[in-house]
Design a protein around this motif. Structure first.
Motif, PDB file in Angstrom:
ATOM      1  N   THR A  33      -0.140   3.920   5.146  1.00 47.92           N
ATOM      2  CA  THR A  33       1.167   4.205   4.556  1.00 47.92           C
ATOM      3  C   THR A  33       2.064   2.981   4.597  1.00 47.92           C
ATOM      4  OG1 THR A  33       0.956   6.505   5.272  1.00 47.92           O
ATOM      5  CG2 THR A  33       3.147   5.751   4.648  1.00 47.92           C
ATOM      6  N   THR A  34       1.963   2.202   5.661  1.00 48.60           N
ATOM      7  CA  THR A  34       2.760   0.977   5.759  1.00 48.60           C
ATOM      8  C   THR A  34       2.409   0.006   4.646  1.00 48.60           C
ATOM      9  OG1 THR A  34       2.867   1.243   8.164  1.00 48.60           O
ATOM     10  CG2 THR A  34       3.388  -0.929   7.263  1.00 48.60           C
ATOM     11  N   LEU A  35       1.125  -0.147   4.354  1.00 49.98           N
ATOM     12  CA  LEU A  35       0.705  -1.054   3.293  1.00 49.98           C
ATOM     13  C   LEU A  35       1.063  -0.512   1.912  1.00 49.98           C
ATOM     14  CD1 LEU A  35      -2.784  -2.157   4.664  1.00 49.98           C
ATOM     15  CD2 LEU A  35      -0.640  -3.434   4.718  1.00 49.98           C
ATOM     16  N   VAL A  36       1.005   0.808   1.739  1.00 49.71           N
ATOM     17  CA  VAL A  36       1.364   1.394   0.447  1.00 49.71           C
ATOM     18  C   VAL A  36       2.852   1.219   0.173  1.00 49.71           C
ATOM     19  CG1 VAL A  36       1.543   3.574  -0.826  1.00 49.71           C
ATOM     20  CG2 VAL A  36      -0.554   3.013   0.401  1.00 49.71           C
ATOM     21  N   GLU A  37       3.688   1.302   1.205  1.00 45.89           N
ATOM     22  CA  GLU A  37       5.128   1.213   1.025  1.00 45.89           C
ATOM     23  C   GLU A  37       5.639  -0.215   0.945  1.00 45.89           C
ATOM     24  OE1 GLU A  37       6.825   3.428   4.193  1.00 45.89           O
ATOM     25  OE2 GLU A  37       6.434   5.375   3.251  1.00 45.89           O
ATOM     26  N   CYS A  38       4.801  -1.210   1.236  1.00 46.28           N
ATOM     27  CA  CYS A  38       5.262  -2.588   1.162  1.00 46.28           C
ATOM     28  C   CYS A  38       5.425  -3.004  -0.307  1.00 46.28           C
ATOM     29  CB  CYS A  38       4.295  -3.520   1.885  1.00 46.28           C
ATOM     30  SG  CYS A  38       2.718  -3.774   1.050  1.00 46.28           S
ATOM     31  N   ARG A  39       6.127  -4.092  -0.526  1.00 46.75           N
ATOM     32  CA  ARG A  39       6.385  -4.558  -1.884  1.00 46.75           C
ATOM     33  C   ARG A  39       5.115  -5.140  -2.505  1.00 46.75           C
ATOM     34  NH1 ARG A  39      11.785  -5.079  -3.213  1.00 46.75           N
ATOM     35  NH2 ARG A  39      13.242  -4.713  -1.512  1.00 46.75           N
ATOM     36  N   GLY A  84      -8.133   1.017  -2.685  1.00 42.92           N
ATOM     37  CA  GLY A  84      -7.424   2.265  -2.394  1.00 42.92           C
ATOM     38  C   GLY A  84      -5.924   2.075  -2.320  1.00 42.92           C
ATOM     39  N   ILE A  85      -5.481   0.980  -1.704  1.00 38.96           N
ATOM     40  CA  ILE A  85      -4.046   0.720  -1.594  1.00 38.96           C
ATOM     41  C   ILE A  85      -3.439   0.432  -2.963  1.00 38.96           C
ATOM     42  CG2 ILE A  85      -2.341  -0.874  -0.652  1.00 38.96           C
ATOM     43  CD1 ILE A  85      -4.107  -1.152   1.803  1.00 38.96           C
ATOM     44  N   ILE A  86      -4.128  -0.353  -3.771  1.00 37.22           N
ATOM     45  CA  ILE A  86      -3.598  -0.685  -5.099  1.00 37.22           C
ATOM     46  C   ILE A  86      -3.499   0.566  -5.974  1.00 37.22           C
ATOM     47  CG2 ILE A  86      -4.100  -1.936  -7.232  1.00 37.22           C
ATOM     48  CD1 ILE A  86      -5.191  -4.194  -5.548  1.00 37.22           C
ATOM     49  N   ALA A 142      -3.185   3.651  -4.912  1.00 34.44           N
ATOM     50  CA  ALA A 142      -2.117   4.495  -4.365  1.00 34.44           C
ATOM     51  C   ALA A 142      -0.738   3.980  -4.759  1.00 34.44           C
ATOM     52  CB  ALA A 142      -2.248   4.571  -2.846  1.00 34.44           C
ATOM     53  N   LYS A 143      -0.564   2.655  -4.787  1.00 37.32           N
ATOM     54  CA  LYS A 143       0.730   2.104  -5.195  1.00 37.32           C
ATOM     55  C   LYS A 143       0.972   2.306  -6.685  1.00 37.32           C
ATOM     56  CE  LYS A 143       2.384  -1.709  -3.646  1.00 37.32           C
ATOM     57  NZ  LYS A 143       3.548  -1.156  -2.935  1.00 37.32           N
ATOM     58  N   MET A 144      -0.061   2.177  -7.501  1.00 41.95           N
ATOM     59  CA  MET A 144       0.124   2.383  -8.934  1.00 41.95           C
ATOM     60  C   MET A 144       0.425   3.834  -9.267  1.00 41.95           C
ATOM     61  SD  MET A 144      -2.838  -0.116 -10.494  1.00 41.95           S
ATOM     62  CE  MET A 144      -2.404   0.337 -12.170  1.00 41.95           C
ATOM     63  N   ALA A 145      -0.138   4.750  -8.482  1.00 41.82           N
ATOM     64  CA  ALA A 145       0.095   6.183  -8.716  1.00 41.82           C
ATOM     65  C   ALA A 145       1.293   6.698  -7.932  1.00 41.82           C
ATOM     66  CB  ALA A 145      -1.148   6.984  -8.348  1.00 41.82           C
ATOM     67  N   SER A 146       2.087   5.801  -7.350  1.00 36.30           N
ATOM     68  CA  SER A 146       3.227   6.225  -6.543  1.00 36.30           C
ATOM     69  C   SER A 146       4.254   6.944  -7.406  1.00 36.30           C
ATOM     70  CB  SER A 146       3.871   5.017  -5.864  1.00 36.30           C
ATOM     71  OG  SER A 146       5.029   5.409  -5.167  1.00 36.30           O
ATOM     72  N   ALA A 147       4.925   7.929  -6.809  1.00 35.42           N
ATOM     73  CA  ALA A 147       5.915   8.719  -7.540  1.00 35.42           C
ATOM     74  C   ALA A 147       7.235   7.995  -7.715  1.00 35.42           C
ATOM     75  CB  ALA A 147       6.151  10.044  -6.801  1.00 35.42           C
ATOM     76  N   ARG A 148       7.424   6.860  -7.062  1.00 33.02           N
ATOM     77  CA  ARG A 148       8.719   6.185  -7.141  1.00 33.02           C
ATOM     78  C   ARG A 148       8.989   5.649  -8.541  1.00 33.02           C
ATOM     79  NH1 ARG A 148       8.911   2.748  -1.460  1.00 33.02           N
ATOM     80  NH2 ARG A 148       8.815   4.549  -0.060  1.00 33.02           N
ATOM     81  N   LYS A 149       7.976   5.118  -9.196  1.00 35.41           N
ATOM     82  CA  LYS A 149       8.181   4.578 -10.535  1.00 35.41           C
ATOM     83  C   LYS A 149       8.527   5.674 -11.521  1.00 35.41           C
ATOM     84  CE  LYS A 149       7.442   0.372  -9.305  1.00 35.41           C
ATOM     85  NZ  LYS A 149       8.563  -0.592  -9.281  1.00 35.41           N
ATOM     86  N   ARG A 150       7.883   6.830 -11.390  1.00 38.03           N
ATOM     87  CA  ARG A 150       8.217   7.943 -12.271  1.00 38.03           C
ATOM     88  C   ARG A 150       9.629   8.439 -12.007  1.00 38.03           C
ATOM     89  NH1 ARG A 150       9.707  10.449 -15.770  1.00 38.03           N
ATOM     90  NH2 ARG A 150       8.856  12.315 -16.724  1.00 38.03           N
ATOM     91  N   ALA A 151      10.052   8.372 -10.748  1.00 37.56           N
ATOM     92  CA  ALA A 151      11.404   8.832 -10.423  1.00 37.56           C
ATOM     93  C   ALA A 151      12.470   7.943 -11.043  1.00 37.56           C
ATOM     94  CB  ALA A 151      11.580   8.884  -8.902  1.00 37.56           C
ATOM     95  N   GLN A 152      12.138   6.690 -11.345  1.00 42.23           N
ATOM     96  CA  GLN A 152      13.112   5.809 -11.968  1.00 42.23           C
ATOM     97  C   GLN A 152      13.380   6.157 -13.423  1.00 42.23           C
ATOM     98  OE1 GLN A 152      11.781   1.803 -11.389  1.00 42.23           O
ATOM     99  NE2 GLN A 152      11.963   1.888  -9.162  1.00 42.23           N
ATOM    100  N   GLY A 202       4.196  -8.598  -1.311  1.00 40.64           N
ATOM    101  CA  GLY A 202       3.504  -8.545  -0.028  1.00 40.64           C
ATOM    102  C   GLY A 202       2.081  -8.052  -0.172  1.00 40.64           C
ATOM    103  N   MET A 203       1.883  -7.108  -1.131  1.00 39.20           N
ATOM    104  CA  MET A 203       0.536  -6.598  -1.368  1.00 39.20           C
ATOM    105  C   MET A 203      -0.367  -7.682  -1.932  1.00 39.20           C
ATOM    106  SD  MET A 203      -1.444  -4.046  -1.168  1.00 39.20           S
ATOM    107  CE  MET A 203      -3.172  -4.268  -1.532  1.00 39.20           C
ATOM    108  N   PHE A 204       0.107  -8.454  -2.893  1.00 42.36           N
ATOM    109  CA  PHE A 204      -0.698  -9.532  -3.462  1.00 42.36           C
ATOM    110  C   PHE A 204      -0.953 -10.638  -2.438  1.00 42.36           C
ATOM    111  CE2 PHE A 204       0.989  -8.038  -7.692  1.00 42.36           C
ATOM    112  CZ  PHE A 204      -0.236  -7.586  -8.140  1.00 42.36           C
ATOM    113  N   LEU A 205       0.028 -10.914  -1.594  1.00 39.90           N
ATOM    114  CA  LEU A 205      -0.186 -11.909  -0.541  1.00 39.90           C
ATOM    115  C   LEU A 205      -1.272 -11.460   0.425  1.00 39.90           C
ATOM    116  CD1 LEU A 205       0.692 -14.535   0.844  1.00 39.90           C
ATOM    117  CD2 LEU A 205       2.407 -13.188   2.100  1.00 39.90           C
ATOM    118  N   MET A 206      -1.230 -10.182   0.814  1.00 37.61           N
ATOM    119  CA  MET A 206      -2.281  -9.662   1.686  1.00 37.61           C
ATOM    120  C   MET A 206      -3.633  -9.656   0.992  1.00 37.61           C
ATOM    121  SD  MET A 206      -2.648  -5.901   3.366  1.00 37.61           S
ATOM    122  CE  MET A 206      -3.343  -5.327   1.833  1.00 37.61           C
TER     123      MET A 206
END
Length: 382
Positions: A65-71, A167-169, A171-181, A74-78
């Protein structure tokens, strides 16, 4: 079918009142509070959380969850560091094995790894192994059991790393935050008369135009109360009841809160409202019809965001074959005649109108007069 259009040029003018898209008399006052605003939803109450020294433990316990919630940066750097560092680590292992076994000075026979005689070739062999490139120039021999074990560990590690990163990528692409915008509230709330009662209302719209299933609107008023005896500070949450909690956003909806005796705004006049320090936090929880995922959109309104004596302009128009929704008017308001007194004083004045003729006279005067003199009329009848 509902067609949507947004006019980016020009300014809408309404025959029913003055357009207030560019008229914001409280903008200068709002800048005074800009340093107190939070980025997400709470504007007035800036909160700094002081954590214990071991506060990082929950983040490591729930590392996914920590990795999914990061920017994303940060995800590309990791992403880059995880692969490059693993190639360097296993390349260093192969170079140490070749150096200890003496492959640097040997011929082509009795080598641990063919054509690996330095760190550069060992790094290339590590990258080819983990990425399953297989050029055929460098390869593993049967002479060193340690090198075979290292290759096996690298293969298993590469499969695990690919699974985590993918899996992290996803999960981030399917995140509900973008739809909420794409589902948003109006930038302000308005107070006006509806069926003879003062009501607070704000708008809610889906900018993508997809129908949303099973949406529920909630609102709460948040304020802080200082206890003189104990000297402590506590946050108070009061429910703000809305008339229709379940909404299907086929078209933009207007959420209405009736300011009655159960409302926390019942005793506040327009002047007293601007002196209060509270925030109305509103949220819309819904299920997207495209993905079936649960989403939530939040915003908040401070007293500076509440416009007394105004209403939203009409957005929905009837065309020849379908309805038209003009999102250019989503935040635009117009003046309407509204008593400039609190809902409590307004309700107290209505029962004193004993006869029907006086009631009709009061209604006619308040509906045909500008907001500046409505308060005088109300006091006259009181």
């Amino acid at each position: 079918y509902i067609s949507q259009y947004n006019q980016d040029t020009g300014q809408h003018q309404s025959d029913e009142g003055v357009t207030l898209s560019n008229f914001q008399p409280h903008l200068r006052m709002r800048k005074m509070y800009s340093s107190q605003y939070l980025i997400l939803s709470i504007k007035y109450f800036l909160i700094n959380f002081h954590t214990s020294p071991r506060a990082w433990c929950p983040y490591l316990t729930d590392i996914f969850t920590t990795l999914v919630e990061c920017r994303w940066r940060g995800m590309f750097l990791m992403f880059f560091l995880s692969y490059i560092l693993s190639w360097l680590f296993f390349g260093l292992c192969y170079w140490l094995i070749a150096h200890v076994h003496g492959d640097v000075d040997k011929g082509d026979d009795d080598l641990c790894v063919y054509n690996v005689r330095g760190f550069t070739s060992a790094f290339l062999f590590s990258m080819e192994t983990q990425a399953t490139i297989g050029y055929g120039f460098r390869g593993m021999s049967e002479n060193c059991i340690v090198a075979i074990i290292v290759v096996t560990i690298q293969d298993v590690f590469s499969c695990l790393l690919d699974t985590i990163i993918i899996g992290i990528i996803i999960a981030k692409m399917a995140s509900a935050r973008k739809r909420a915008q794409t589902v948003g509230f109006s930038s302000c709330a308005v107070v006006n008369l509806r069926n003879g009662e003062l009501c607070l209302s704000w708008r809610l719209g889906d900018f993508r135009g997809n129908h949303i299933v099973d949406g529920i609107v909630k609102a709460q008023l948040v304020r802080h109360v200082r206890q003189p005896m104990a000297g402590s500070l506590r946050m108070v949450y009061q429910n703000v009841e809305v008339e229709e909690r379940e909404v299907v956003l086929a078209t933009p909806a207007t959420i209405i809160h009736k300011i009655d005796h159960n409302s926390p705004l019942y005793t506040l006049s327009p002047d007293e409202l601007q002196e209060e320090a509270f925030e109305i936090v509103v949220c819309f929880t819904y299920t997207g019809d495209s993905t079936g995922m649960l989403h939530q959109t939040r915003t908040s309104y401070t007293p500076l965001d509440i416009r007394w004596g105004q209403r939203f302009q009409e957005m929905l128009k009837l065309g020849k074959k379908h309805y038209k929704v003009d999102y250019a008017r989503f935040n635009e308001t117009t003046w309407v005649p509204v008593p400039m007194i609190s809902a409590e004083d307004y309700d107290r004045g209505r029962p004193s109108l004993n006869n029907q003729s006086q009631h009709q006279q009061f209604k006619a005067m308040t509906c045909s007069t500008t907001p500046d003199v409505i308060e005088v009329i109300q006091q006259t009848f009181l």
